[in-house]
Design a protein around this motif. Structure first.
Motif, PDB file in Angstrom:
ATOM      1  N   THR A  41       3.274   7.577  -8.929  1.00 41.39           N
ATOM      2  CA  THR A  41       3.113   8.794  -9.717  1.00 41.39           C
ATOM      3  C   THR A  41       4.462   9.470  -9.894  1.00 41.39           C
ATOM      4  OG1 THR A  41       1.713  10.760 -10.013  1.00 41.39           O
ATOM      5  CG2 THR A  41       2.694  10.459  -7.835  1.00 41.39           C
ATOM      6  N   THR A  42       4.510  10.463 -10.775  1.00 38.30           N
ATOM      7  CA  THR A  42       5.723  11.247 -11.004  1.00 38.30           C
ATOM      8  C   THR A  42       5.440  12.712 -10.716  1.00 38.30           C
ATOM      9  OG1 THR A  42       5.281  11.777 -13.337  1.00 38.30           O
ATOM     10  CG2 THR A  42       6.379   9.676 -12.858  1.00 38.30           C
ATOM     11  N   THR A  43       6.501  13.446 -10.420  1.00 37.71           N
ATOM     12  CA  THR A  43       6.385  14.889 -10.260  1.00 37.71           C
ATOM     13  C   THR A  43       7.729  15.526 -10.612  1.00 37.71           C
ATOM     14  OG1 THR A  43       5.663  16.663  -8.771  1.00 37.71           O
ATOM     15  CG2 THR A  43       7.045  14.945  -7.820  1.00 37.71           C
ATOM     16  N   HIS A  44       7.695  16.796 -10.972  1.00 37.27           N
ATOM     17  CA  HIS A  44       8.910  17.496 -11.377  1.00 37.27           C
ATOM     18  C   HIS A  44       9.545  18.201 -10.178  1.00 37.27           C
ATOM     19  CE1 HIS A  44       6.798  17.065 -15.259  1.00 37.27           C
ATOM     20  NE2 HIS A  44       8.020  17.006 -15.764  1.00 37.27           N
ATOM     21  N   THR A  45      10.600  17.623  -9.628  1.00 39.90           N
ATOM     22  CA  THR A  45      11.366  18.270  -8.570  1.00 39.90           C
ATOM     23  C   THR A  45      12.840  17.978  -8.780  1.00 39.90           C
ATOM     24  OG1 THR A  45      11.139  16.363  -7.096  1.00 39.90           O
ATOM     25  CG2 THR A  45       9.515  18.111  -6.853  1.00 39.90           C
ATOM     26  N   ALA A  46      13.682  18.778  -8.140  1.00 40.85           N
ATOM     27  CA  ALA A  46      15.126  18.660  -8.338  1.00 40.85           C
ATOM     28  C   ALA A  46      15.792  17.727  -7.337  1.00 40.85           C
ATOM     29  CB  ALA A  46      15.768  20.045  -8.237  1.00 40.85           C
ATOM     30  N   SER A  47      15.006  17.105  -6.441  1.00 38.39           N
ATOM     31  CA  SER A  47      15.596  16.244  -5.419  1.00 38.39           C
ATOM     32  C   SER A  47      14.506  15.426  -4.749  1.00 38.39           C
ATOM     33  CB  SER A  47      16.307  17.101  -4.352  1.00 38.39           C
ATOM     34  OG  SER A  47      15.360  17.940  -3.699  1.00 38.39           O
ATOM     35  N   THR A 105       0.852  -1.197   0.000  1.00 42.96           N
ATOM     36  CA  THR A 105       0.000   0.000   0.000  1.00 42.96           C
ATOM     37  C   THR A 105       0.883   1.240   0.000  1.00 42.96           C
ATOM     38  OG1 THR A 105      -0.082   0.128   2.420  1.00 42.96           O
ATOM     39  CG2 THR A 105      -1.798  -1.186   1.333  1.00 42.96           C
ATOM     40  N   GLY A 106       0.284   2.391  -0.247  1.00 46.92           N
ATOM     41  CA  GLY A 106       1.011   3.649  -0.151  1.00 46.92           C
ATOM     42  C   GLY A 106       1.567   4.122  -1.483  1.00 46.92           C
ATOM     43  N   VAL A 107       2.224   5.277  -1.438  1.00 48.42           N
ATOM     44  CA  VAL A 107       2.681   5.980  -2.640  1.00 48.42           C
ATOM     45  C   VAL A 107       4.182   5.801  -2.849  1.00 48.42           C
ATOM     46  CG1 VAL A 107       2.857   8.232  -3.775  1.00 48.42           C
ATOM     47  CG2 VAL A 107       0.883   7.734  -2.325  1.00 48.42           C
ATOM     48  N   ILE A 108       4.559   5.569  -4.098  1.00 43.22           N
ATOM     49  CA  ILE A 108       5.942   5.704  -4.545  1.00 43.22           C
ATOM     50  C   ILE A 108       6.005   6.922  -5.460  1.00 43.22           C
ATOM     51  CG2 ILE A 108       7.817   4.710  -5.912  1.00 43.22           C
ATOM     52  CD1 ILE A 108       7.481   3.299  -3.274  1.00 43.22           C
ATOM     53  N   LEU A 109       6.795   7.923  -5.073  1.00 40.79           N
ATOM     54  CA  LEU A 109       6.974   9.134  -5.869  1.00 40.79           C
ATOM     55  C   LEU A 109       8.281   9.029  -6.656  1.00 40.79           C
ATOM     56  CD1 LEU A 109       6.120  11.911  -3.229  1.00 40.79           C
ATOM     57  CD2 LEU A 109       4.693  11.205  -5.164  1.00 40.79           C
ATOM     58  N   VAL A 110       8.198   9.206  -7.966  1.00 39.55           N
ATOM     59  CA  VAL A 110       9.393   9.261  -8.809  1.00 39.55           C
ATOM     60  C   VAL A 110       9.488  10.673  -9.361  1.00 39.55           C
ATOM     61  CG1 VAL A 110      10.537   8.382 -10.869  1.00 39.55           C
ATOM     62  CG2 VAL A 110       9.282   6.807  -9.385  1.00 39.55           C
ATOM     63  N   CYS A 111      10.581  11.353  -9.043  1.00 41.94           N
ATOM     64  CA  CYS A 111      10.687  12.763  -9.415  1.00 41.94           C
ATOM     65  C   CYS A 111      11.976  13.017 -10.198  1.00 41.94           C
ATOM     66  CB  CYS A 111      10.626  13.648  -8.175  1.00 41.94           C
ATOM     67  SG  CYS A 111      11.868  13.284  -6.918  1.00 41.94           S
ATOM     68  N   GLY A 112      11.987  14.175 -10.840  1.00 43.31           N
ATOM     69  CA  GLY A 112      13.133  14.560 -11.650  1.00 43.31           C
ATOM     70  C   GLY A 112      12.717  15.596 -12.662  1.00 43.31           C
ATOM     71  N   PRO A 113      13.670  16.186 -13.366  1.00 37.72           N
ATOM     72  CA  PRO A 113      13.334  17.182 -14.389  1.00 37.72           C
ATOM     73  C   PRO A 113      12.678  16.539 -15.604  1.00 37.72           C
ATOM     74  CG  PRO A 113      15.687  16.712 -14.402  1.00 37.72           C
ATOM     75  CD  PRO A 113      15.123  15.988 -13.223  1.00 37.72           C
ATOM     76  N   ARG A 164       5.639   5.793   0.773  1.00 38.54           N
ATOM     77  CA  ARG A 164       6.524   4.708   1.198  1.00 38.54           C
ATOM     78  C   ARG A 164       7.948   4.897   0.683  1.00 38.54           C
ATOM     79  NH1 ARG A 164       2.666   4.645   3.831  1.00 38.54           N
ATOM     80  NH2 ARG A 164       1.187   2.927   4.152  1.00 38.54           N
ATOM     81  N   GLY A 165       8.098   5.615  -0.412  1.00 38.67           N
ATOM     82  CA  GLY A 165       9.432   5.842  -0.948  1.00 38.67           C
ATOM     83  C   GLY A 165       9.444   6.953  -1.977  1.00 38.67           C
ATOM     84  N   ILE A 166      10.596   7.614  -2.098  1.00 34.13           N
ATOM     85  CA  ILE A 166      10.782   8.683  -3.081  1.00 34.13           C
ATOM     86  C   ILE A 166      12.065   8.378  -3.848  1.00 34.13           C
ATOM     87  CG2 ILE A 166      10.999  11.163  -3.478  1.00 34.13           C
ATOM     88  CD1 ILE A 166       9.890  11.599  -0.646  1.00 34.13           C
ATOM     89  N   VAL A 167      11.981   8.435  -5.169  1.00 37.17           N
ATOM     90  CA  VAL A 167      13.148   8.221  -6.031  1.00 37.17           C
ATOM     91  C   VAL A 167      13.316   9.456  -6.912  1.00 37.17           C
ATOM     92  CG1 VAL A 167      14.209   6.790  -7.812  1.00 37.17           C
ATOM     93  CG2 VAL A 167      12.717   5.732  -6.094  1.00 37.17           C
ATOM     94  N   HIS A 168      14.533   9.970  -6.954  1.00 30.21           N
ATOM     95  CA  HIS A 168      14.846  11.081  -7.860  1.00 30.21           C
ATOM     96  C   HIS A 168      15.820  10.577  -8.915  1.00 30.21           C
ATOM     97  CE1 HIS A 168      15.796  15.090  -9.325  1.00 30.21           C
ATOM     98  NE2 HIS A 168      17.076  14.783  -9.230  1.00 30.21           N
ATOM     99  N   GLN A 169      15.556  10.900 -10.170  1.00 29.33           N
ATOM    100  CA  GLN A 169      16.404  10.398 -11.257  1.00 29.33           C
ATOM    101  C   GLN A 169      16.861  11.518 -12.176  1.00 29.33           C
ATOM    102  OE1 GLN A 169      15.911   6.497 -13.284  1.00 29.33           O
ATOM    103  NE2 GLN A 169      15.227   7.686 -15.040  1.00 29.33           N
ATOM    104  N   ARG A 170      18.091  11.431 -12.624  1.00 27.27           N
ATOM    105  CA  ARG A 170      18.654  12.288 -13.670  1.00 27.27           C
ATOM    106  C   ARG A 170      19.225  11.384 -14.763  1.00 27.27           C
ATOM    107  NH1 ARG A 170      20.484  17.333 -11.435  1.00 27.27           N
ATOM    108  NH2 ARG A 170      19.242  17.732  -9.562  1.00 27.27           N
ATOM    109  N   VAL A 199      21.178   8.362 -12.993  1.00 28.30           N
ATOM    110  CA  VAL A 199      21.724   8.555 -11.654  1.00 28.30           C
ATOM    111  C   VAL A 199      20.543   8.796 -10.725  1.00 28.30           C
ATOM    112  CG1 VAL A 199      23.175  10.012 -10.197  1.00 28.30           C
ATOM    113  CG2 VAL A 199      23.886   9.491 -12.528  1.00 28.30           C
ATOM    114  N   ARG A 200      20.523   8.098  -9.588  1.00 29.35           N
ATOM    115  CA  ARG A 200      19.339   8.168  -8.731  1.00 29.35           C
ATOM    116  C   ARG A 200      19.697   8.427  -7.271  1.00 29.35           C
ATOM    117  NH1 ARG A 200      18.381   3.109 -11.545  1.00 29.35           N
ATOM    118  NH2 ARG A 200      17.172   3.554 -13.436  1.00 29.35           N
ATOM    119  N   ALA A 201      18.807   9.168  -6.624  1.00 27.49           N
ATOM    120  CA  ALA A 201      18.763   9.244  -5.170  1.00 27.49           C
ATOM    121  C   ALA A 201      17.453   8.599  -4.743  1.00 27.49           C
ATOM    122  CB  ALA A 201      18.817  10.689  -4.703  1.00 27.49           C
ATOM    123  N   TRP A 202      17.452   7.969  -3.569  1.00 28.58           N
ATOM    124  CA  TRP A 202      16.213   7.357  -3.114  1.00 28.58           C
ATOM    125  C   TRP A 202      16.176   7.272  -1.605  1.00 28.58           C
ATOM    126  CZ3 TRP A 202      17.084   3.041  -0.208  1.00 28.58           C
ATOM    127  CH2 TRP A 202      18.268   2.328  -0.448  1.00 28.58           C
TER     128      TRP A 202
END
Length: 242
Positions: free
Chosen positions: A120-126, A8-16, A155-161, A174-177
């Protein structure tokens, strides 16, 4: 993989823009769609970018619906209709392709609060700016409600470039999570005002997850990232503000 496939819960994947967020989540959904226990996956997009029914060896069902006016080929008029549509169909996994405005951000939260694994995805720098970025679409009490709702359910946030390779041909991800455990979510809600969230999530990312610079250094040592990209990333992170 454990982070990316919660019950259950949200996984956010963010990046430009253009950082491969959609492709990355599609890879996660391939993992969901080929599990031994068949999953019922619903995808809502504006627009839909890929047909996930081409995934081979599926064990479950995938249904995709486009959001937008019917005169332009849309299946559902708006994101809140997507929420009602999803809840009637008993999914196990729901993917809203982007949380980009108040309706889609609320929609993702409502799906997660109803006990579904939600992407879901969203546009953030980190990683640490993701939840504040979602909250910025609201004001006053609504901002507080939405941000606390995401803190309780994420539940988790992943940032990708995608950074240039030394040859200039192709790109390396390249990812931060960070995984947000129950204790971490409770700490964020109880001990932090909303404007202080970024610094706390950044601390969790560096101590409990994976920092962007750490991942970039590993890729660079493996010969996958160019010198100028590393210099640019170093300068950016050195001047980062919350």
């Amino acid at each position: 993989q454990k982070l990316l496939m919660p019950k259950t819960g949200v996984i956010l994947v963010c990046g430009p823009t253009g950082s491969g967020k959609t492709t990355y989540i599609n890879g996660i959904l391939r993992g969901q769609a080929t599990r031994k226990d068949g999953q019922h996956i619903l995808v809502f997009g504006a627009p839909l970018e890929q047909d996930l029914n081409i995934i081979p060896d599926r064990t479950g069902l995938i249904a995709q619906s486009e959001i937008g006016p019917g005169t332009y080929g849309g299946n559902l008029a708006d994101w809140m209709r997507a929420v009602r549509n999803a809840l009637r169909r008993h999914p196990t996994v729901v993917y809203f392709t982007e949380a980009r405005d108040a309706l889609s951000i609320e929609g993702v939260l409502l799906i997660a609060q109803s006990g579904h694994a939600t992407y879901t995805t969203t546009h953030t720098a980190s990683t640490h700016m993701a939840i504040n970025r979602l909250g910025d679409n609201f004001q006053g009490a609504d901002r507080v409600r939405v941000m606390k709702g995401y803190l309780e359910n994420t539940r988790g946030i992943v940032h990708q470039r995608l950074l240039k390779t030394p040859s200039g041909i192709g790109r390396s991800p390249v990812r931060a999570w960070v995984t947000l455990t129950q204790d971490m979510r409770t700490k964020l809600i109880r001990e932090s005002n909303l404007d202080a969230l970024p610094s706390m999530i950044k601390q969790f990312t560096e101590q409990e997850g994976r920092g962007l610079w750490d991942d970039a250094q590993e890729q660079y040592k493996a010969g996958k990232i160019s010198d100028d990209e590393m210099d640019s990333l170093r300068d950016e992170l050195a001047t980062e503000e919350f």
